[in-house]
Motif scaffolding. Structure first.
Motif, mmCIF file in Angstrom:
data_model
loop_
_atom_site.group_PDB
_atom_site.id
_atom_site.type_symbol
_atom_site.label_atom_id
_atom_site.label_comp_id
_atom_site.label_asym_id
_atom_site.label_seq_id
_atom_site.Cartn_x
_atom_site.Cartn_y
_atom_site.Cartn_z
ATOM 1 N N GLY A 1 0.814 -1.211 0.000
ATOM 2 C CA GLY A 1 0.000 0.000 0.000
ATOM 3 C C GLY A 1 0.848 1.263 0.000
ATOM 4 O O GLY A 1 0.557 2.224 -0.714
ATOM 5 N N GLY A 2 1.914 1.259 0.787
ATOM 6 C CA GLY A 2 2.804 2.417 0.832
ATOM 7 C C GLY A 2 3.519 2.645 -0.485
ATOM 8 O O GLY A 2 3.669 3.790 -0.930
ATOM 9 N N ALA A 3 3.951 1.559 -1.128
ATOM 10 C CA ALA A 3 4.639 1.688 -2.423
ATOM 11 C C ALA A 3 3.694 2.221 -3.494
ATOM 12 O O ALA A 3 4.044 3.149 -4.238
ATOM 13 N N VAL A 4 2.488 1.658 -3.570
ATOM 14 C CA VAL A 4 1.522 2.112 -4.571
ATOM 15 C C VAL A 4 1.109 3.557 -4.290
ATOM 16 O O VAL A 4 1.043 4.386 -5.212
ATOM 17 N N GLY A 5 0.858 3.869 -3.024
ATOM 18 C CA GLY A 5 0.503 5.244 -2.666
ATOM 19 C C GLY A 5 1.605 6.233 -3.006
ATOM 20 O O GLY A 5 1.345 7.327 -3.497
ATOM 21 N N ALA A 6 2.853 5.840 -2.753
ATOM 22 C CA ALA A 6 3.987 6.721 -3.059
ATOM 23 C C ALA A 6 4.129 6.927 -4.566
ATOM 24 O O ALA A 6 4.462 8.029 -5.011
ATOM 25 N N LEU A 7 3.882 5.886 -5.336
ATOM 26 C CA LEU A 7 3.965 6.026 -6.796
ATOM 27 C C LEU A 7 2.889 6.979 -7.316
ATOM 28 O O LEU A 7 3.166 7.829 -8.176
ATOM 29 N N VAL A 8 1.676 6.859 -6.798
ATOM 30 C CA VAL A 8 0.595 7.759 -7.224
ATOM 31 C C VAL A 8 0.891 9.188 -6.784
ATOM 32 O O VAL A 8 0.747 10.135 -7.570
ATOM 33 N N HIS B 1 11.658 8.468 -2.474
ATOM 34 C CA HIS B 1 10.220 8.689 -2.306
ATOM 35 C C HIS B 1 9.493 7.351 -2.107
ATOM 36 O O HIS B 1 8.619 7.234 -1.236
ATOM 37 N N LEU B 2 9.853 6.349 -2.884
ATOM 38 C CA LEU B 2 9.260 5.021 -2.753
ATOM 39 C C LEU B 2 9.596 4.403 -1.396
ATOM 40 O O LEU B 2 8.736 3.815 -0.738
ATOM 41 N N ALA B 3 10.845 4.557 -0.954
ATOM 42 C CA ALA B 3 11.247 4.034 0.362
ATOM 43 C C ALA B 3 10.466 4.713 1.475
ATOM 44 O O ALA B 3 10.025 4.048 2.433
ATOM 45 N N HIS B 4 10.274 6.035 1.364
ATOM 46 C CA HIS B 4 9.453 6.745 2.353
ATOM 47 C C HIS B 4 8.049 6.150 2.399
ATOM 48 O O HIS B 4 7.490 5.933 3.479
ATOM 49 N N GLY B 5 7.467 5.915 1.226
ATOM 50 C CA GLY B 5 6.117 5.367 1.152
ATOM 51 C C GLY B 5 6.018 3.995 1.797
ATOM 52 O O GLY B 5 5.056 3.703 2.517
#
Length: 183
Positions: free
Chosen positions: A26-33, A67-71
């Protein structure tokens, strides 16, 4: 012995995958969006300002990676929090208002994601980031849009997508499940 003493109550989140994977996905997908939204408004935020927060040069896809790692980290925090008894119990309670009582656990987790995104926006870019930039003394990220409306919208979008993905990946039960005690 009563049935109550032979069973233990779990928090009601059951999945063969588990909340850590749900939170990370969820965090990875949210960060990508969120990153795609920011990229549309100002690509320099992702490519230069995010690496600049860590004193790094804007080379290649470093900003996207950070950014992806943060997500992912924020998704894990969300997954941990939302599966703890106080928050999960609140999400599972039967409210007295008719409109709220018709909402399911999935919609409530999505709403929790929205609130989480708002909290992340209020804490990280508004409070922590200015202190961090002052502490490391970098000017590379001085133009980071902490209070920009795009940042608020992006964090709300991140949280909402995080909640949706978490609810889809993790099998949320409508109530607490009882499982036999071992031993």
């Amino acid at each position: 012995m009563s049935a109550e003493s032979d069973t233990q109550t779990t928090v009601g989140v059951e999945s063969s995958i588990g909340w850590p994977v749900g939170g990370a996905v969820g965090g990875a997908v949210g960060a990508l969006v969120f990153g795609a939204l920011i990229w549309l408004f100002d690509p320099e935020v992702v490519s230069a300002a995010i690496p600049g927060i860590y004193g790094l040069d804007p080379t290649g896809v470093v900003g996207w990676g950070i950014h992806l790692a943060h997500g992912i980290v924020l998704g894990l925090i969300f997954g941990f929090l939302v599966t703890r008894e106080p928050i999960l119990g609140t999400l599972q309670m039967n409210p007295e208002t008719e409109s709220l009582s018709r909402t399911g656990i999935t919609l409530r987790v999505v709403a929790a994601g929205f609130v989480f995104g708002l909290a992340v926006w209020a804490l990280l870019p508004l409070l922590v980031l200015p202190v961090w930039l002052e502490a490391i003394g970098t000017e590379a990220a001085a133009d980071f849009p902490t209070t920009a409306v795009e940042s608020l919208i992006g964090h709300l979008l991140f949280g909402t997508v995080l909640g949706i993905a978490f609810a889809l990946v993790t099998n949320l039960q409508p109530g607490a499940a009882e499982t036999p005690l071992e031993g």
